[in-house]
Design a protein around this motif. Structure first.
Motif, PDB file in Angstrom:
ATOM      1  N   ASN A 136       0.784  -1.110   0.097  1.00  0.00           N
ATOM      2  CA  ASN A 136       0.134   0.017  -0.088  1.00  0.00           C
ATOM      3  C   ASN A 136       0.895   1.243  -0.077  1.00  0.00           C
ATOM      4  N   PRO A 137       1.254   2.124  -1.203  1.00  0.00           N
ATOM      5  CA  PRO A 137       1.911   3.132  -1.121  1.00  0.00           C
ATOM      6  C   PRO A 137       1.481   4.184  -0.242  1.00  0.00           C
ATOM      7  N   LEU A 138       0.354   4.435   0.037  1.00  0.00           N
ATOM      8  CA  LEU A 138      -0.432   5.445   0.826  1.00  0.00           C
ATOM      9  C   LEU A 138       0.251   5.362   2.128  1.00  0.00           C
ATOM     10  N   THR A 139       0.137   3.997   2.857  1.00  0.00           N
ATOM     11  CA  THR A 139       0.663   3.805   4.039  1.00  0.00           C
ATOM     12  C   THR A 139       2.070   3.464   4.083  1.00  0.00           C
ATOM     13  N   ASN A 140       2.777   2.792   3.069  1.00  0.00           N
ATOM     14  CA  ASN A 140       3.949   2.183   3.067  1.00  0.00           C
ATOM     15  C   ASN A 140       3.941   0.937   3.553  1.00  0.00           C
ATOM     16  N   VAL A 141       3.121   0.179   3.656  1.00  0.00           N
ATOM     17  CA  VAL A 141       2.912  -1.112   4.417  1.00  0.00           C
ATOM     18  C   VAL A 141       2.797  -2.258   3.324  1.00  0.00           C
ATOM     19  N   LEU A 142       3.715  -3.189   3.512  1.00  0.00           N
ATOM     20  CA  LEU A 142       3.760  -4.331   2.745  1.00  0.00           C
ATOM     21  C   LEU A 142       3.156  -5.445   3.552  1.00  0.00           C
ATOM     22  N   THR A 143       2.138  -6.220   3.272  1.00  0.00           N
ATOM     23  CA  THR A 143       1.599  -6.936   3.844  1.00  0.00           C
ATOM     24  C   THR A 143       1.299  -8.674   3.196  1.00  0.00           C
ATOM     25  N   ASN A 144       1.767  -9.540   3.987  1.00  0.00           N
ATOM     26  CA  ASN A 144       1.495 -11.094   3.394  1.00  0.00           C
ATOM     27  C   ASN A 144       0.935 -11.916   4.697  1.00  0.00           C
ATOM     28  N   ALA A 145       1.061 -13.041   4.260  1.00  0.00           N
ATOM     29  CA  ALA A 145       0.644 -14.191   5.501  1.00  0.00           C
ATOM     30  C   ALA A 145       1.519 -14.200   6.430  1.00  0.00           C
ATOM     31  N   TYR A 146       2.651 -13.517   6.690  1.00  0.00           N
ATOM     32  CA  TYR A 146       3.831 -13.621   7.569  1.00  0.00           C
ATOM     33  C   TYR A 146       3.531 -12.281   8.335  1.00  0.00           C
TER      34      TYR A 146
END
Length: 226
Positions: A136-146
């Protein structure tokens, strides 16, 4: 118009910066309590922070790390310290760019405008999916199952560049061009530190090997098991 927080204890420098920023219709804020710098920045919610290194209480490195615990606001370090020995410390602490005293207002304004523009371009972009990962470039958060990895604006911008060229080698010169206006005032070591910092954060969510170094060429983003 942007809101710029100036963390500097020299009134002459503050006045010069504020006066020049006002010509571009930017608002400026300064520190009121040197024992409460991080909280003042977080409360003010500025669009960008200018950070000196030598300050009345804790140094700028300390305060940058404190700010980064709660905010991903773009940060430019301003210091009279020798750039080769301190820029790495500043970048590692969480800064996005660096300028040495004495500096010209033209260079400082260029850096501010470039970082504000880059940050706006990133935040105007929709989520980017990459395998089982979502950025998410808006929040600079990268998300996955981990789990999730919170990136700084510079780390997020670097990941976005690599994502837009996934499985292709992006040269160091290209990264410097896209991220720091050609890298005229930053060197390759600064880029290497940022890549190392990004890799460390990606490793916390199972992406330890996703950024490959192509020796003598640049970097390539791949799936972790490649």
């Amino acid at each position: 118009m942007a809101k710029i927080f100036i963390v500097e204890d020299n009134p002459d420098i503050i006045h010069a910066i504020a006066q020049n920023l006002s010509k571009w219709q930017h608002d400026t804020i300064t520190v009121k309590d040197w024992a409460n710098v991080a909280n003042e920045i977080i409360t003010a919610k500025p669009d960008l922070v200018l950070f000196d290194i030598t300050l009345p209480t804790f140094d700028g490195f300390y305060w940058i790390q404190e700010v980064r615990k709660y905010s991903q606001v773009p940060i430019i370090v301003i210091s009279a310290a020798e750039i080769d020995t301190n820029v790495m410390h500043a970048v590692t602490a969480g800064a996005d760019d660096y300028i040495m005293k004495p500096f010209t207002m033209t260079v400082l304004l260029a850096k501010i405008q470039a970082l504000l523009r880059r940050n706006k371009q990133v935040t105007d972009t929709e989520k980017l999916d990459w395998g089982h990962n979502s950025f998410n470039p808006l929040t600079n958060v990268l998300t996955n199952a981990y789990g999730t990895a919170q990136l700084t604006p510079t780390e997020g911008a670097m990941l976005q560049v690599l994502l837009s060229h996934r499985n292709k080698t992006v040269s160091k010169d290209q990264l410097l061009q896209w991220l720091w206006q050609g890298g005229k005032y930053l060197n390759e070591n600064t880029l290497n530190v940022n890549i190392s910092r990004l890799r460390t954060k990606l490793s916390t969510i199972g992406l330890r090997q996703c950024i490959h170094t192509e020796r003598g060429l640049g970097y390539r983003l791949v799936v972790d098991h490649e």
